[in-house]
Design a protein around this motif. Structure first.
Motif, PDB file in Angstrom:
ATOM      1  N   UNK A 293       0.891  -1.321   0.061  1.00 18.60           N
ATOM      2  CA  UNK A 293      -0.034  -0.039  -0.129  1.00 18.60           C
ATOM      3  C   UNK A 293       0.955   1.351   0.213  1.00 18.60           C
ATOM      4  N   UNK A 294       2.105   1.342  -0.034  1.00 19.23           N
ATOM      5  CA  UNK A 294       3.091   2.284   0.018  1.00 19.23           C
ATOM      6  C   UNK A 294       2.798   2.997   1.171  1.00 19.23           C
ATOM      7  N   UNK A 295       2.885   2.105   2.420  1.00 11.04           N
ATOM      8  CA  UNK A 295       2.632   2.803   3.866  1.00 11.04           C
ATOM      9  C   UNK A 295       3.819   2.361   4.732  1.00 11.04           C
ATOM     10  N   UNK A 296       3.895   2.921   5.568  1.00  6.63           N
ATOM     11  CA  UNK A 296       4.868   2.812   6.717  1.00  6.63           C
ATOM     12  C   UNK A 296       3.975   2.403   7.933  1.00  6.63           C
ATOM     13  N   UNK A 297       4.302   1.244   8.621  1.00  7.26           N
ATOM     14  CA  UNK A 297       3.668   0.892   9.716  1.00  7.26           C
ATOM     15  C   UNK A 297       4.768   1.108  11.182  1.00  7.26           C
ATOM     16  N   UNK A 298       4.188   1.948  11.970  1.00 10.39           N
ATOM     17  CA  UNK A 298       5.382   2.339  13.175  1.00 10.39           C
ATOM     18  C   UNK A 298       4.367   1.646  14.461  1.00 10.39           C
ATOM     19  N   UNK A 299       5.203   0.842  15.206  1.00 10.63           N
ATOM     20  CA  UNK A 299       4.345   0.415  16.297  1.00 10.63           C
ATOM     21  C   UNK A 299       5.269   0.258  17.469  1.00 10.63           C
ATOM     22  N   UNK A 300       4.917   0.339  18.730  1.00  9.20           N
ATOM     23  CA  UNK A 300       5.471   0.068  19.856  1.00  9.20           C
ATOM     24  C   UNK A 300       5.904  -1.575  20.253  1.00  9.20           C
ATOM     25  N   UNK A 301       6.843  -1.674  20.737  1.00 12.13           N
ATOM     26  CA  UNK A 301       7.371  -3.229  20.853  1.00 12.13           C
ATOM     27  C   UNK A 301       8.527  -3.363  21.766  1.00 12.13           C
ATOM     28  N   UNK A 302       8.584  -4.273  22.704  1.00  7.02           N
ATOM     29  CA  UNK A 302       9.676  -4.292  23.677  1.00  7.02           C
ATOM     30  C   UNK A 302      10.787  -5.209  22.524  1.00  7.02           C
ATOM     31  N   UNK A 303      12.146  -4.672  22.908  1.00 12.33           N
ATOM     32  CA  UNK A 303      13.164  -4.965  22.314  1.00 12.33           C
ATOM     33  C   UNK A 303      14.289  -5.659  23.211  1.00 12.33           C
ATOM     34  N   UNK A 304      14.877  -6.526  22.698  1.00 20.97           N
ATOM     35  CA  UNK A 304      16.091  -7.334  23.472  1.00 20.97           C
ATOM     36  C   UNK A 304      17.271  -7.029  22.473  1.00 20.97           C
ATOM     37  N   UNK A 305      18.404  -6.508  23.365  1.00 15.89           N
ATOM     38  CA  UNK A 305      19.561  -6.458  22.601  1.00 15.89           C
ATOM     39  C   UNK A 305      20.869  -6.751  23.684  1.00 15.89           C
ATOM     40  N   UNK A 315      12.069  -0.563  25.990  1.00 18.55           N
ATOM     41  CA  UNK A 315      10.832  -0.395  25.378  1.00 18.55           C
ATOM     42  C   UNK A 315      11.086   0.582  24.285  1.00 18.55           C
ATOM     43  N   UNK A 316      10.840   0.114  23.075  1.00 18.05           N
ATOM     44  CA  UNK A 316      11.014   0.526  21.860  1.00 18.05           C
ATOM     45  C   UNK A 316       9.808   0.885  20.668  1.00 18.05           C
ATOM     46  N   UNK A 317      10.325   1.315  19.503  1.00 23.07           N
ATOM     47  CA  UNK A 317       9.360   1.646  18.644  1.00 23.07           C
ATOM     48  C   UNK A 317      10.287   0.946  17.391  1.00 23.07           C
ATOM     49  N   UNK A 318       9.528   0.400  16.490  1.00 23.80           N
ATOM     50  CA  UNK A 318      10.044  -0.007  15.207  1.00 23.80           C
ATOM     51  C   UNK A 318       9.235   0.409  13.842  1.00 23.80           C
ATOM     52  N   UNK A 319       9.981   0.311  12.913  1.00 22.17           N
ATOM     53  CA  UNK A 319       9.092   0.720  11.606  1.00 22.17           C
ATOM     54  C   UNK A 319       9.255  -0.383  10.451  1.00 22.17           C
ATOM     55  N   UNK A 320       8.248  -0.716   9.845  1.00 20.56           N
ATOM     56  CA  UNK A 320       8.127  -1.642   8.807  1.00 20.56           C
ATOM     57  C   UNK A 320       7.605  -1.061   7.747  1.00 20.56           C
ATOM     58  N   UNK A 321       7.630  -1.685   6.474  1.00 16.90           N
ATOM     59  CA  UNK A 321       6.990  -1.401   5.297  1.00 16.90           C
ATOM     60  C   UNK A 321       7.802   0.007   4.776  1.00 16.90           C
ATOM     61  N   UNK A 322       7.001   1.160   4.230  1.00 18.77           N
ATOM     62  CA  UNK A 322       7.675   2.137   3.554  1.00 18.77           C
ATOM     63  C   UNK A 322       8.592   3.164   4.587  1.00 18.77           C
ATOM     64  N   UNK A 323       9.301   2.542   5.262  1.00 20.15           N
ATOM     65  CA  UNK A 323      10.121   3.545   6.375  1.00 20.15           C
ATOM     66  C   UNK A 323      11.047   2.285   6.872  1.00 20.15           C
ATOM     67  N   UNK A 324      12.101   2.783   8.014  1.00 21.71           N
ATOM     68  CA  UNK A 324      12.990   2.100   8.761  1.00 21.71           C
ATOM     69  C   UNK A 324      13.382   3.014   9.861  1.00 21.71           C
TER      70      UNK A 324
END
Length: 513
Positions: A293-305, A315-324
């Protein structure tokens, strides 16, 4: 008036009542003149006290402020933290009694070092400068508690036009100066020059703010972007229940697949309640859908590093789709996301063992998120209440984004106070703000701090609207608080010099015994 200005329990009780008026000046009540009245009563209550008496009077004012304005803390501890009503009440009392000290120390300092009853104009300037120092210190010390600042009362008030010029603290300075000068006008009648200067200082900020209302400090940097912000309204008791995780993921997936085609799809804080490593397949599928859909999806998600050979959680945010991009939260909520003195406190009561209360702090030099070719400054929940922190990221951005889960506060005034602070950040930065929450308040905020779209709280749904990427810097983003810091420092220095000079004069004119 005698009760207000003299020591004793009537004056201390009135100070607590004066502090409580701050809450009525802020959201959701927004009776902004009460901010001036509260500050004026506080000033009058200190004017004739000894430093030790002023210390207690300041504490009483602070106790009234936080007792009335942070009632949502009880909701978090009792309803969601598992503490009994008595224990929750005792913990809340202890917290309020502690943060009230932020007002006690400045009251003592003013009575001890800055008060000059024979020079009411200088007295007023010193009070305003110390008030700003108190708010700034409160937002920094031990990670800070930047809540219930007086300047937020002017978001929809006459002084709001000053926020893009000098930020929230310039507004607070002008409020405190206005209150002190009004209290001192009668004392300045015999000093014509001082009276004229005081009237100029009294009127000028209000006229300047009025002339700047609605001024466009920034300009569009591109075409409007369409937004779909999802509000799942997941009950907090179910949020981290392993048996409910699949249902939550299915809810957000269904809302996304059924939503209208938009440029940006925003999910709230920890909308994905599993670690990013474990949710890769799920997010990859939705990323493919967003890309189609040429969209960017931005969501909150816990992240392990891995950090220094140690496994840490963020406590994090990540982008999928038309973004990074991925962002790790830097400003953590005490007890909610980390437990101070956890070796002593964990295990005592359920409140100290809340799910996801062992997060680490993200690094300070993180890049912004990118979506549809634009830079987005992300703030997770509590981060948006820090003026200087937010300004640093906003200055590099085209859009502002804050995601949150205010379900912890129930139906209290906490979420509405939180929304007001997000609106102020948009006004200070001259940028659009997207706010996505689990249960409310999900909203779009324009560069003037006005809400253009909003979802009803405690209802699942999708909010649609448009935001415009903006370029350019407001004076506040360009200079930050440095002009105000310099002004307050000069006032402090001048007041201390004048006090020392007056003491030397008294000493040299005193006859030898």
């Amino acid at each position: 008036m005698r009760w207000i200005t003299h020591p004793g329990w009537p004056g201390n009780l009135l100070a607590a009542v004066a502090g409580s008026l701050t809450t009525l000046a802020l959201a959701p009540f927004d009776i902004w003149p009460l901010a001036v009245l509260s500050l004026a009563l506080f000033y009058l209550g200190l004017r004739e006290l000894s430093p030790r008496q002023a210390l207690l009077r300041g504490w009483c004012y602070g106790f009234g402020t936080f007792a009335a304005g942070t009632s949502w803390i009880y909701v978090s501890i009792h309803t969601y933290g598992g503490a009994s009503a008595l224990l929750a009440g005792l913990l809340m009392f202890g917290f309020i009694a502690g943060v009230a000290l932020f007002f006690a120390l400045p009251a003592w300092l003013w009575a001890r070092l800055l008060r000059r009853t024979y020079a009411p104009l200088a007295d007023s300037l010193g009070f305003a400068a110390l008030w700003v120092a108190q708010e700034a210190f409160r937002g920094w010390f031990l990670t800070g508690f930047p809540w219930l600042y007086a300047g937020y009362s002017q978001l929809d008030g006459p002084l709001g036009g000053l926020a893009p010029v000098g930020g929230l603290w310039l507004v607070s300075f002008c409020l405190a100066l206005t209150a002190a000068i009004l209290c001192n006008l009668a004392r300045m009648r015999q000093y014509k020059a001082a009276l004229v200067t005081a009237l100029v200082l009294l009127v000028s900020p209000w006229l300047a703010a009025y002339s700047l209302q609605g001024h466009a400090w920034t300009a569009p940097a591109g075409k409007p972007l369409s937004v779909a912000a999802l509000q799942g309204n997941i009950a907090q008791s179910l949020k981290w229940d392993p048996a409910q995780i699949d249902d939550q993921l299915a809810l957000y997936q269904d809302l996304t697949l059924k939503a209208r085609r938009t440029d940006l799809i925003i999910w709230p804080e920890t909308a994905v309640p599993v670690l990013l490593d474990n949710a890769r397949g799920y997010l990859d599928r939705l990323g493919d859908f967003a890309t189609s859909r040429q969209s960017a999806l931005i969501t909150g998600v816990p992240i392990r590093q891995e950090v220094r050979h140690e496994r840490r959680y963020f406590n994090g945010i990540t982008v999928v789709g038309a973004g990074e991009g991925t962002y790790l939260k830097q400003k953590l909520v005490p007890f909610g996301e980390y437990v101070p003195l956890q070796d002593l406190l964990r295990g005592l009561i359920a409140f100290f063992d809340l799910p996801m209360s062992d997060f680490a702090r993200g690094p300070a030099d993180q890049p912004l998120l990118q979506a549809k070719g634009y830079e987005i400054a992300p703030f997770i929940c509590y981060e948006v209440v820090y003026p200087e922190f937010a300004a640093g990221m906003a200055a590099r951005s085209d859009l502002l984004l804050t995601i949150s889960n205010d379900t912890w506060f129930g139906t209290s005034i906490g979420p509405l106070q939180h929304l007001q602070m997000a609106r102020m950040r948009a006004l200070e930065a001259g940028r659009w703000m997207i706010r996505a929450t689990n249960s409310g308040v999900t909203a779009l905020i324009d560069p003037q701090g006005r809400i253009t779209e909003q979802l009803p709280s405690f209802e699942p749904g999708v909010m649609y609207g448009d935001v415009v990427p903006m370029s350019g810097l407001t004076p506040y983003l360009h200079w930050r608080s440095w002009p105000l810091i310099c002004l307050c420092t000069l006032i402090f220095g001048w007041a201390l010099w004048q006090r020392s000079r007056a003491r030397r004069q008294v000493f040299t004119t005193t006859p030898a015994q």
